[in-house]
Scaffold this active site. Sequence first.
Site, short mmCIF file in Angstrom:
data_model
loop_
_atom_site.label_atom_id
_atom_site.label_comp_id
_atom_site.label_asym_id
_atom_site.label_seq_id
_atom_site.Cartn_x
_atom_site.Cartn_y
_atom_site.Cartn_z
N GLY A 58 1.22 2.93 12.37
CA GLY A 58 1.51 2.44 13.72
C GLY A 58 0.81 3.28 14.76
O GLY A 58 -0.21 3.92 14.50
N SER A 59 1.39 3.32 15.95
CA SER A 59 0.75 3.98 17.08
C SER A 59 0.80 5.50 16.96
O SER A 59 1.70 6.07 16.33
CB SER A 59 1.41 3.56 18.39
OG SER A 59 2.69 4.14 18.52
N GLU A 99 -7.41 1.57 22.64
CA GLU A 99 -7.57 0.62 21.55
C GLU A 99 -7.19 -0.78 22.06
O GLU A 99 -6.04 -1.03 22.40
CB GLU A 99 -6.65 1.04 20.39
CG GLU A 99 -6.93 0.36 19.09
CD GLU A 99 -6.09 0.94 17.96
OE1 GLU A 99 -6.48 0.76 16.80
OE2 GLU A 99 -5.06 1.59 18.23
N ARG A 105 0.82 -1.21 0.00
CA ARG A 105 0.00 0.00 0.00
C ARG A 105 0.86 1.26 0.00
O ARG A 105 0.42 2.32 -0.46
CB ARG A 105 -0.94 0.01 1.22
CG ARG A 105 -2.05 1.03 1.09
CD ARG A 105 -3.18 0.74 2.04
NE ARG A 105 -2.90 1.18 3.40
CZ ARG A 105 -3.73 1.01 4.43
NH1 ARG A 105 -4.87 0.38 4.25
NH2 ARG A 105 -3.42 1.43 5.63
N GLU A 115 -0.61 7.02 9.30
CA GLU A 115 -1.84 6.26 9.58
C GLU A 115 -1.68 5.70 10.97
O GLU A 115 -0.93 4.75 11.19
CB GLU A 115 -2.01 5.15 8.52
CG GLU A 115 -3.42 4.61 8.47
CD GLU A 115 -3.59 3.38 9.34
OE1 GLU A 115 -4.15 3.53 10.45
OE2 GLU A 115 -3.19 2.29 8.92
N LEU A 116 -2.37 6.32 11.93
CA LEU A 116 -2.10 6.08 13.34
C LEU A 116 -3.25 5.32 14.01
O LEU A 116 -4.02 4.65 13.37
CB LEU A 116 -1.81 7.42 14.02
CG LEU A 116 -0.73 8.28 13.33
CD1 LEU A 116 -0.54 9.60 14.04
CD2 LEU A 116 0.58 7.52 13.20
N LYS A 122 11.20 -0.15 6.14
CA LYS A 122 11.55 -0.65 7.48
C LYS A 122 10.36 -1.41 8.02
O LYS A 122 9.42 -0.84 8.56
CB LYS A 122 11.93 0.52 8.39
CG LYS A 122 12.85 0.17 9.58
CD LYS A 122 12.22 -0.76 10.58
CE LYS A 122 11.12 -0.07 11.38
NZ LYS A 122 10.50 -1.03 12.37
N PRO A 123 10.35 -2.76 7.89
CA PRO A 123 9.21 -3.53 8.42
C PRO A 123 9.27 -3.64 9.93
O PRO A 123 10.31 -3.38 10.56
CB PRO A 123 9.40 -4.90 7.76
CG PRO A 123 10.88 -5.01 7.57
CD PRO A 123 11.36 -3.62 7.26
N ARG A 139 -11.88 -9.38 12.27
CA ARG A 139 -10.87 -9.35 11.22
C ARG A 139 -9.49 -9.18 11.84
O ARG A 139 -9.28 -8.34 12.69
CB ARG A 139 -11.17 -8.20 10.25
CG ARG A 139 -10.26 -8.12 9.05
CD ARG A 139 -10.87 -7.21 7.99
NE ARG A 139 -9.98 -7.00 6.87
CZ ARG A 139 -9.31 -5.87 6.64
NH1 ARG A 139 -9.47 -4.83 7.46
NH2 ARG A 139 -8.53 -5.75 5.59
N CYS A 174 -6.42 -1.52 13.14
CA CYS A 174 -6.64 -0.13 13.55
C CYS A 174 -8.04 0.35 13.19
O CYS A 174 -8.54 1.30 13.79
CB CYS A 174 -5.59 0.78 12.93
SG CYS A 174 -5.48 0.64 11.14
#
Length: 501
Positions: free
Chosen positions: A251-252, A403, A182, A273-274, A197-198, A301, A307
């Site tokens: 991520g966070s 969350e 993506r 995208e947090l 960076k995975p 899911r 998220c």
Amino acid sequence: MTQTIDQVQGTTDPAAARRDHALTLAAELRSGYLAGSWREAASTFDVTDPATGAVVASVADCDVADGLAALSAADAAAEEWRASTPAERAALLHRVDTAMRADQENLAHLITLETGKTLTEARGEVIYAADYVRWYAEEAVRVHGRSSTAPTGDFQIVTVAEPVGPCLLITPWNVPLAMVTRKLAPAIAAGCTAVVKPAELTPLVTLAFARIVEDAGAPQGVVSVITTTRADEVCAALLADERLRKVSFTGSTAVGRLLLERSGQRVLRTSMELGGNAPFVVFDDADLDLAVEQAMIAKMRMGGQSCVGANRFLVQEGIADAFAARLGERMAATRVGSGFDEDVDLGPLIDERAVAKAQRLTDDALERGAREVARAEAPEGSCYLAPVVLDQVPADAAIISEEVFAPVAAISTFSTEAEALARANDTEHGLAGFVITASLDRARRMAGRMRSGMVGINRGLVSSVAAPFGGTKQSGLGREGGPEGIAEYLDMKYVAVPAFG
């Protein structure tokens, strides 16, 4: 990858054979992919299987020097790749797409091994990831500018979209392959080079994907993969380097804030995208079967580790008891076990910290007066967690504001539409929201007034390669997917030219 899964067929324990096959694949993925070549690092780190806790691979633990070498390669390749034609970029991505689909089973085995998700879901992720590659192969040749006459009439306004430049793409552990594609597919389509960076927990399928990109003919330096346990120092060095022009992170919220602060020092382009805290609002007029079915999709899911997953179920009083009972029945029937077992519905959570957090939030809600409606069975030990439904969860319970990222459904009731809207918006996050109702007018009102980047009406799944994915408030900046996704990797240049005629 050249491995096959023929050995799985006809065995007395197919799940064990599938896992053994995944281990064979993982053993091949030890090096970092830097500057178009596979390199060993001075040290390694272990990757574990969340279903067993066993070490399944050891991969390169890249340091700052490795990271800067990858950025040097991206910078060296940037001008040549920028000058490539849209058709050339599209052709590369089409080759990657074809190879991914042909290698679906191997990629899925790696995803299950390092995330614990079921093979069914892992196979779906591979296709979803490939769909992004295909989408941006097609978008590569559809980047538009415009031409218009200036109001004064004496010159033309021409806009041209140009690649941003070398990018740092930081991906999460929960959807390790699809989140790479993506980000990387639109970057490649736009003419950008990238360092990926995975997540430390799930580097294997990203390394496997790098092989596919390499075999598809990506020029040296267009893509590098940095696997590391020293993400903070490695990423800090890259963000401080003047050659980097963009960072994209999933991520966070806490880490996103830090990256934004560091990116601000050099005014980098950013996509963030947090975290999320998605409300799932069910009105009295909803079809109960539909509501429960979509609730299961929105909650379960990726085992709740999404998220955009439903974090808070807000149910109108007239349907609340029936909804809780029906959802409890469905959740309690969930079969939990190894993701390599084809008969299992849900695998383990990603690690022990995730289990501990979910248990803490569940216990807190129960102590504050919530009622346990149903609980499934789960294997003992490792990172398994039994799905649970909690009803009558009070507003001050921590699970309402945090969350949970687990198969724990927290249900509260409301009386009026105004109350539902106020409670849905009562969060610092604004990633996704869901509304289940038979009233089109109500659906439109709720969608228009919910403060989130995405709203699902009578459906629990909003993700689509053709749609812009992203949030508002503390849930991030920018969009991924759709035609909007490639714009994140383009700078718009305006050129004033003499008027025609």
